[in-house]
Write a protein that holds these residues in place. Structure first.
Motif, mmCIF file in Angstrom:
data_model
loop_
_atom_site.group_PDB
_atom_site.id
_atom_site.type_symbol
_atom_site.label_atom_id
_atom_site.label_comp_id
_atom_site.label_asym_id
_atom_site.label_seq_id
_atom_site.Cartn_x
_atom_site.Cartn_y
_atom_site.Cartn_z
ATOM 1 N N PRO A 262 17.399 8.102 -56.340
ATOM 2 C CA PRO A 262 17.384 7.756 -54.915
ATOM 3 C C PRO A 262 16.090 8.158 -54.206
ATOM 4 C CG PRO A 262 18.748 9.693 -55.274
ATOM 5 C CD PRO A 262 18.319 9.196 -56.634
ATOM 6 N N GLU A 263 15.227 8.915 -54.881
ATOM 7 C CA GLU A 263 13.993 9.382 -54.252
ATOM 8 C C GLU A 263 12.988 8.250 -54.062
ATOM 9 O OE1 GLU A 263 16.194 12.639 -55.714
ATOM 10 O OE2 GLU A 263 15.298 11.103 -56.952
ATOM 11 N N VAL A 264 12.067 8.483 -53.139
ATOM 12 C CA VAL A 264 11.006 7.511 -52.842
ATOM 13 C C VAL A 264 10.101 7.338 -54.050
ATOM 14 C CG1 VAL A 264 8.931 7.110 -51.435
ATOM 15 C CG2 VAL A 264 11.032 7.944 -50.372
ATOM 16 N N ARG A 265 9.746 6.089 -54.302
ATOM 17 C CA ARG A 265 8.783 5.727 -55.346
ATOM 18 C C ARG A 265 7.845 4.670 -54.787
ATOM 19 N NH1 ARG A 265 10.157 9.829 -57.263
ATOM 20 N NH2 ARG A 265 11.291 10.163 -59.192
ATOM 21 N N ARG B 261 1.542 -3.620 -77.812
ATOM 22 C CA ARG B 261 2.307 -4.100 -76.655
ATOM 23 C C ARG B 261 1.327 -4.785 -75.718
ATOM 24 N NH1 ARG B 261 5.205 1.393 -75.332
ATOM 25 N NH2 ARG B 261 4.729 0.667 -73.260
ATOM 26 N N SER B 262 1.724 -5.931 -75.172
ATOM 27 C CA SER B 262 0.820 -6.660 -74.289
ATOM 28 C C SER B 262 1.603 -7.485 -73.284
ATOM 29 C CB SER B 262 -0.097 -7.570 -75.100
ATOM 30 O OG SER B 262 0.649 -8.573 -75.753
ATOM 31 N N GLY B 263 0.908 -7.910 -72.247
ATOM 32 C CA GLY B 263 1.490 -8.767 -71.235
ATOM 33 C C GLY B 263 0.505 -9.031 -70.127
ATOM 34 N N GLU B 264 0.840 -10.001 -69.288
ATOM 35 C CA GLU B 264 -0.020 -10.389 -68.173
ATOM 36 C C GLU B 264 0.518 -9.883 -66.839
ATOM 37 O OE1 GLU B 264 1.210 -12.817 -70.372
ATOM 38 O OE2 GLU B 264 -0.591 -12.764 -71.612
ATOM 39 N N TRP B 265 1.653 -9.203 -66.855
ATOM 40 C CA TRP B 265 2.293 -8.711 -65.643
ATOM 41 C C TRP B 265 2.803 -7.304 -65.911
ATOM 42 C CZ3 TRP B 265 7.059 -6.875 -64.174
ATOM 43 C CH2 TRP B 265 7.373 -6.926 -62.809
ATOM 44 N N ALA B 266 2.667 -6.431 -64.922
ATOM 45 C CA ALA B 266 3.156 -5.064 -65.078
ATOM 46 C C ALA B 266 3.721 -4.563 -63.754
ATOM 47 C CB ALA B 266 2.045 -4.138 -65.551
ATOM 48 N N ALA B 267 4.680 -3.669 -63.846
ATOM 49 C CA ALA B 267 5.216 -2.970 -62.683
ATOM 50 C C ALA B 267 5.221 -1.479 -63.010
ATOM 51 C CB ALA B 267 6.624 -3.450 -62.353
ATOM 52 N N LEU B 268 4.670 -0.691 -62.118
ATOM 53 C CA LEU B 268 4.623 0.760 -62.280
ATOM 54 C C LEU B 268 5.432 1.410 -61.167
ATOM 55 C CD1 LEU B 268 0.749 1.296 -62.591
ATOM 56 C CD2 LEU B 268 2.340 0.616 -64.390
ATOM 57 N N PHE B 269 6.176 2.443 -61.510
ATOM 58 C CA PHE B 269 6.819 3.286 -60.510
ATOM 59 C C PHE B 269 6.031 4.583 -60.465
ATOM 60 C CE2 PHE B 269 10.336 0.470 -61.484
ATOM 61 C CZ PHE B 269 10.910 0.267 -60.241
ATOM 62 N N LEU B 270 5.487 4.909 -59.299
ATOM 63 C CA LEU B 270 4.738 6.143 -59.124
ATOM 64 C C LEU B 270 5.557 7.123 -58.299
ATOM 65 C CD1 LEU B 270 2.476 4.201 -59.981
ATOM 66 C CD2 LEU B 270 1.003 5.345 -58.359
ATOM 67 N N ASN B 271 5.587 8.365 -58.753
ATOM 68 C CA ASN B 271 6.210 9.437 -57.992
ATOM 69 C C ASN B 271 5.163 9.922 -56.986
ATOM 70 O OD1 ASN B 271 6.998 11.982 -57.053
ATOM 71 N ND2 ASN B 271 8.157 12.405 -58.916
ATOM 72 N N PRO B 272 5.398 9.752 -55.674
ATOM 73 C CA PRO B 272 4.377 10.120 -54.703
ATOM 74 C C PRO B 272 4.184 11.626 -54.536
ATOM 75 C CG PRO B 272 6.344 9.371 -53.573
ATOM 76 C CD PRO B 272 6.574 9.160 -55.045
ATOM 77 N N VAL B 273 5.128 12.425 -55.009
ATOM 78 C CA VAL B 273 5.004 13.875 -54.881
ATOM 79 C C VAL B 273 3.939 14.402 -55.847
ATOM 80 C CG1 VAL B 273 6.198 16.084 -55.109
ATOM 81 C CG2 VAL B 273 7.372 14.122 -54.079
ATOM 82 N N CYS B 274 4.032 14.010 -57.111
ATOM 83 C CA CYS B 274 3.064 14.480 -58.111
ATOM 84 C C CYS B 274 2.017 13.412 -58.443
ATOM 85 C CB CYS B 274 3.773 14.937 -59.380
ATOM 86 S SG CYS B 274 4.719 13.638 -60.212
#
Length: 129
Positions: A53-56, A76-89
């Protein structure tokens, strides 16, 4: 939620490091939205798929990503990516890389205001700096 330029630069630094690890220092699209892990995962994978539930920060990229397999493992390869970043660290908390035929129908605008991180000179090798 709008993010100030100092925080956006911190996000760019993490993304720069990630794209270099994935062999594409020149992604042509990098967009970010502030969400929660739960909302971002549901947007990517559908209802019923959650995370935390925390902010990402959800960062979506288009480029030519390739990571060589370690110890003889598959590339591993691809033309699209999604990253989830933890804003605290300010670290990547999770990611997915996909080929064009497996990109989810994802509208970042549905999650909140979208920040475009891919302006001139933002990433090494862009040629429009």
């Amino acid at each position: 939620m709008l993010v100030d330029e100092g925080e956006l630069e911190r996000v760019r630094a993490v993304v720069r490091s990630w794209v270099l690890e994935w062999s594409d220092p020149d992604p042509w699209e990098v967009r970010m939205v502030v969400t929660t892990g739960d909302a971002g995962m549901a947007a990517l994978y559908g209802p019923g798929v959650g995370s935390v539930p925390e902010v990402r920060y959800l960062v979506v990229l288009r480029g030519m990503f390739l990571k060589r397999g370690e110890d003889g493992g598959p590339d591993r390869s691809g033309e699209w990516a999604a990253l989830f970043l933890n804003p605290v660290c300010m670290r990547v908390a999770g990611y997915t890389v996909r080929p064009l035929d497996a990109i989810p129908e994802l509208r970042l605008e549905d999650l909140g205001p979208v920040h475009h991180l891919d302006g001139p000179g933002q990433f090494r090798g862009r040629g429009d700096a």
